[in-house]
Scaffold this motif. Structure first.
Motif, PDB file in Angstrom:
ATOM      1  N   ARG A  67       0.811  -1.216   0.000  1.00 42.40           N
ATOM      2  CA  ARG A  67       0.000   0.000   0.000  1.00 42.40           C
ATOM      3  C   ARG A  67       0.847   1.270   0.000  1.00 42.40           C
ATOM      4  N   CYS A  68       2.124   1.136   0.375  1.00 38.02           N
ATOM      5  CA  CYS A  68       3.031   2.277   0.226  1.00 38.02           C
ATOM      6  C   CYS A  68       3.204   2.610  -1.259  1.00 38.02           C
ATOM      7  N   ILE A  69       3.288   1.576  -2.081  1.00 32.57           N
ATOM      8  CA  ILE A  69       3.412   1.793  -3.530  1.00 32.57           C
ATOM      9  C   ILE A  69       2.137   2.426  -4.073  1.00 32.57           C
ATOM     10  N   TYR A  70       0.992   1.912  -3.613  1.00 32.92           N
ATOM     11  CA  TYR A  70      -0.276   2.517  -4.033  1.00 32.92           C
ATOM     12  C   TYR A  70      -0.314   4.000  -3.648  1.00 32.92           C
ATOM     13  N   ALA A  71       0.137   4.301  -2.413  1.00 31.28           N
ATOM     14  CA  ALA A  71       0.092   5.690  -1.935  1.00 31.28           C
ATOM     15  C   ALA A  71       0.928   6.596  -2.830  1.00 31.28           C
ATOM     16  N   GLY A  72       2.132   6.108  -3.197  1.00 27.13           N
ATOM     17  CA  GLY A  72       2.979   6.904  -4.081  1.00 27.13           C
ATOM     18  C   GLY A  72       2.328   7.158  -5.428  1.00 27.13           C
ATOM     19  N   ILE A  73       1.696   6.133  -5.981  1.00 28.52           N
ATOM     20  CA  ILE A  73       1.034   6.284  -7.281  1.00 28.52           C
ATOM     21  C   ILE A  73      -0.144   7.255  -7.180  1.00 28.52           C
ATOM     22  N   LEU A  74      -0.953   7.077  -6.125  1.00 32.72           N
ATOM     23  CA  LEU A  74      -2.131   7.933  -5.978  1.00 32.72           C
ATOM     24  C   LEU A  74      -1.734   9.395  -5.791  1.00 32.72           C
ATOM     25  N   GLU A  75      -0.768   9.632  -4.901  1.00 32.21           N
ATOM     26  CA  GLU A  75      -0.395  11.006  -4.573  1.00 32.21           C
ATOM     27  C   GLU A  75       0.368  11.682  -5.703  1.00 32.21           C
ATOM     28  N   ARG A  76       1.377  11.017  -6.190  1.00 33.43           N
ATOM     29  CA  ARG A  76       2.315  11.683  -7.095  1.00 33.43           C
ATOM     30  C   ARG A  76       1.986  11.501  -8.569  1.00 33.43           C
ATOM     31  N   TRP A  77       1.273  10.418  -8.909  1.00 30.31           N
ATOM     32  CA  TRP A  77       0.998  10.181 -10.327  1.00 30.31           C
ATOM     33  C   TRP A  77      -0.427  10.541 -10.705  1.00 30.31           C
ATOM     34  N   LEU A  78      -1.376  10.129  -9.862  1.00 31.85           N
ATOM     35  CA  LEU A  78      -2.787  10.370 -10.185  1.00 31.85           C
ATOM     36  C   LEU A  78      -3.330  11.622  -9.508  1.00 31.85           C
ATOM     37  N   GLY A  79      -2.535  12.236  -8.634  1.00 40.05           N
ATOM     38  CA  GLY A  79      -2.976  13.486  -8.015  1.00 40.05           C
ATOM     39  C   GLY A  79      -4.142  13.324  -7.067  1.00 40.05           C
ATOM     40  N   ALA A  80      -4.218  12.177  -6.390  1.00 39.83           N
ATOM     41  CA  ALA A  80      -5.328  11.912  -5.479  1.00 39.83           C
ATOM     42  C   ALA A  80      -4.835  11.926  -4.033  1.00 39.83           C
ATOM     43  N   GLU A  81      -5.773  12.093  -3.103  1.00 33.31           N
ATOM     44  CA  GLU A  81      -5.435  12.028  -1.687  1.00 33.31           C
ATOM     45  C   GLU A  81      -5.471  10.563  -1.254  1.00 33.31           C
ATOM     46  N   SER A  82      -4.299  10.005  -1.045  1.00 32.91           N
ATOM     47  CA  SER A  82      -4.221   8.568  -0.794  1.00 32.91           C
ATOM     48  C   SER A  82      -4.929   8.158   0.496  1.00 32.91           C
ATOM     49  N   LYS A  83      -4.914   9.008   1.520  1.00 30.96           N
ATOM     50  CA  LYS A  83      -5.534   8.625   2.793  1.00 30.96           C
ATOM     51  C   LYS A  83      -7.032   8.395   2.644  1.00 30.96           C
ATOM     52  N   LYS A  84      -7.679   9.171   1.794  1.00 25.97           N
ATOM     53  CA  LYS A  84      -9.114   8.972   1.573  1.00 25.97           C
ATOM     54  C   LYS A  84      -9.390   7.634   0.888  1.00 25.97           C
ATOM     55  N   ILE A  85      -8.435   7.173   0.124  1.00 28.14           N
ATOM     56  CA  ILE A  85      -8.640   5.953  -0.662  1.00 28.14           C
ATOM     57  C   ILE A  85      -8.131   4.717   0.071  1.00 28.14           C
ATOM     58  N   LEU A  86      -7.018   4.870   0.789  1.00 27.98           N
ATOM     59  CA  LEU A  86      -6.418   3.733   1.493  1.00 27.98           C
ATOM     60  C   LEU A  86      -6.810   3.695   2.966  1.00 27.98           C
ATOM     61  N   TYR A  87      -7.532   4.719   3.420  1.00 25.11           N
ATOM     62  CA  TYR A  87      -8.083   4.807   4.776  1.00 25.11           C
ATOM     63  C   TYR A  87      -7.039   5.037   5.858  1.00 25.11           C
ATOM     64  N   ARG A  88      -5.798   5.257   5.497  1.00 23.49           N
ATOM     65  CA  ARG A  88      -4.769   5.624   6.465  1.00 23.49           C
ATOM     66  C   ARG A  88      -3.558   6.111   5.688  1.00 23.49           C
ATOM     67  N   ASP A  89      -2.603   6.637   6.414  1.00 22.78           N
ATOM     68  CA  ASP A  89      -1.377   7.102   5.765  1.00 22.78           C
ATOM     69  C   ASP A  89      -0.394   5.949   5.558  1.00 22.78           C
ATOM     70  N   PHE A  90       0.193   5.912   4.386  1.00 21.71           N
ATOM     71  CA  PHE A  90       1.291   4.989   4.097  1.00 21.71           C
ATOM     72  C   PHE A  90       2.443   5.808   3.534  1.00 21.71           C
ATOM     73  N   GLU A  91       3.650   5.423   3.910  1.00 17.03           N
ATOM     74  CA  GLU A  91       4.827   6.175   3.493  1.00 17.03           C
ATOM     75  C   GLU A  91       5.050   6.032   1.993  1.00 17.03           C
ATOM     76  N   ASP A  92       5.194   7.143   1.333  1.00 15.29           N
ATOM     77  CA  ASP A  92       5.418   7.168  -0.114  1.00 15.29           C
ATOM     78  C   ASP A  92       6.883   6.837  -0.403  1.00 15.29           C
ATOM     79  N   PRO A  93       7.157   5.782  -1.174  1.00 17.71           N
ATOM     80  CA  PRO A  93       8.551   5.428  -1.476  1.00 17.71           C
ATOM     81  C   PRO A  93       9.251   6.448  -2.370  1.00 17.71           C
ATOM     82  N   GLY A  94       8.495   7.305  -3.033  1.00 17.63           N
ATOM     83  CA  GLY A  94       9.080   8.392  -3.807  1.00 17.63           C
ATOM     84  C   GLY A  94       9.663   7.997  -5.142  1.00 17.63           C
ATOM     85  N   PHE A  95       9.150   6.941  -5.757  1.00 10.71           N
ATOM     86  CA  PHE A  95       9.709   6.493  -7.041  1.00 10.71           C
ATOM     87  C   PHE A  95       9.190   7.312  -8.220  1.00 10.71           C
ATOM     88  N   VAL A  96       8.080   8.028  -8.036  1.00 13.58           N
ATOM     89  CA  VAL A  96       7.576   8.907  -9.111  1.00 13.58           C
ATOM     90  C   VAL A  96       7.374  10.296  -8.528  1.00 13.58           C
TER      91      VAL A  96
END
Length: 394
Positions: free
Chosen positions: A365-394
């Motif tokens: 889910r850290c990978i999902y968070a990175g994709i949602l936040e940095r690639w798709l421009g979405a708020e990952s917490k609303k979608i994943l229901y909690r914060d996950f650390e973004d690995p920063g690959f994108v």
């Protein structure tokens, strides 16, 4: 309407239904949106053997635990002094060298489940192992950020849980023309006419869904009917899916996410030949797709994520295969990766869990968070229901 017709219509809509913003019946063509970043998700169904995909070829334990199944050092495709790719992944080795590939090792989740169905649901829904969600992470992205049903397209005849949201669902199709013709059949067309006065909420929901399906079908058909994919693709199921994805992207569809799958990775018996064939097909399809996108100047706008529901056991079994394991690899390909190459440490074969499996080091889910936040421009917490650390690959 007769109950029988209602049931027929419901069945017709199965697999392609969605619930985006309501469009009045008759307004068939959706407004065009500007083209943006594209995410292509490739699921390797069955549980890909990560240890024979990204290979710790300098580790003696790898050869000790796998004996006949281990790939000889002289045959693998070196990436670093520790890790190498399977010999079938020659194009991915090129991508690694060009900075278009990021490898994430030891990806999994706490309390892993070795059931195909359950672990797939966990990856699709982004849930904990102890919870059951009826929506997928991309479906919830569609709920939060989507404007049309075709914001996500799965190139299949049915929808995965990953792309099903609470109020919206993606579209599943393999052939835009057939998809469009289906929605112009008399029954479908008559049901998708104006029913705003319909008293029963469920019937109104169905009518709205059918109307929007028809609108999206016409939009996709209009956009794709004159576009031809000039690049050559392998005649494999995955090659055909990625060729269709190229057609959608090249024709200017505003779709943000595409979802495809390659099956057959459940390699309990005589794994070597099967695994080499599947990875070879994956490599060939990716080569055609990425070169095609580069020729369209769309590669920097595209991110590919490749995952499987789990890895395989570290030790080979007595049948020349491997059984269901835990952590595995996630591969990310794109022309705009920020962190390239090997993202984290390779598998630790000295420190296995109580069952003799790899311990996960990164929650998927850290990978999902990175994709949602940095690639798709979405708020990952609303979608994943909690914060996950973004690995920063994108």
């Amino acid at each position: 309407m007769k109950r029988r017709d209602f049931i027929r219509a419901s069945a017709l809509a199965t697999g392609l239904v969605m619930t985006p913003d309501f469009l009045k019946a008759g307004s068939r063509l959706l407004p065009e949106m500007s083209a943006g970043k594209k995410l292509v998700v490739i699921q390797l169904s069955g549980g890909n053997d990560g240890l024979n995909t990204v290979i710790p070829y300098k580790n003696d334990l790898y050869y000790k635990l796998r004996k006949k199944l281990a790939l000889p050092e002289k045959e693998v495709l070196p990436l670093t002094d520790e890790l190498a790719l399977h010999p079938s992944l020659k194009f991915l080795q090129e991508c690694f060298r060009s900075g278009d590939l990021t490898i994430v090792n030891n990806v999994g989740y706490p309390n892993p489940d070795r059931s195909h169905f359950r672990s797939t649901d966990i990856w699709h829904s982004a849930s904990d192992a102890s919870e059951f969600l009826s929506t997928g992470w991309l479906g919830r992205y569609l709920d939060q950020n989507g404007k049309t049903a075709h914001d996500i397209i799965e190139t299949d005849s049915s929808l995965s849980l990953a792309v099903k949201g609470e109020t919206r669902k993606a579209i599943a199709l393999t052939d835009p023309k057939q998809f469009y013709l289906m929605t112009t059949e008399d029954l479908f067309a008559s049901l998708s006419q104006d029913h705003e006065n319909e008293q029963q909420q469920n019937l109104f929901y169905l009518y709205r869904t059918l109307t929007e399906t028809a609108a999206s079908a016409q939009y996709i058909q209009e956009k794709t009917k004159l576009h031809q994919v000039k690049a050559e693709y392998p005649a494999t199921p995955l090659g055909k899916q990625l060729k269709s994805t190229s057609m959608f992207i090249g024709s200017g569809l505003e779709t943000a996410v595409y979802y495809v799958a390659q099956t057959g990775y459940d390699t309990h018996v005589s794994q070597a030949g099967t695994h080499a064939r599947l990875l070879g097909q994956l490599d060939e399809a990716l080569q055609a797709f990425i070169k095609d996108l580069r020729s369209q100047n769309r590669w920097k706008d595209t991110l590919i994520m490749i995952f499987s529901e789990f890895g395989r056991r570290v030790a080979a079994n007595a049948s020349g295969g491997t059984d269901h394991g835990t952590a595995g690899n996630v591969l990310l390909l794109g022309g705009a990766l920020r962190k390239k190459g090997i993202l984290n440490e390779g598998p630790d074969l000295k420190n296995l869990d109580d069952g003799g499996d790899l311990k996960f080091r990164m929650d998927f889910r850290c990978i999902y968070a990175g994709i949602l936040e940095r690639w798709l421009g979405a708020e990952s917490k609303k979608i994943l229901y909690r914060d996950f650390e973004d690995p920063g690959f994108v």
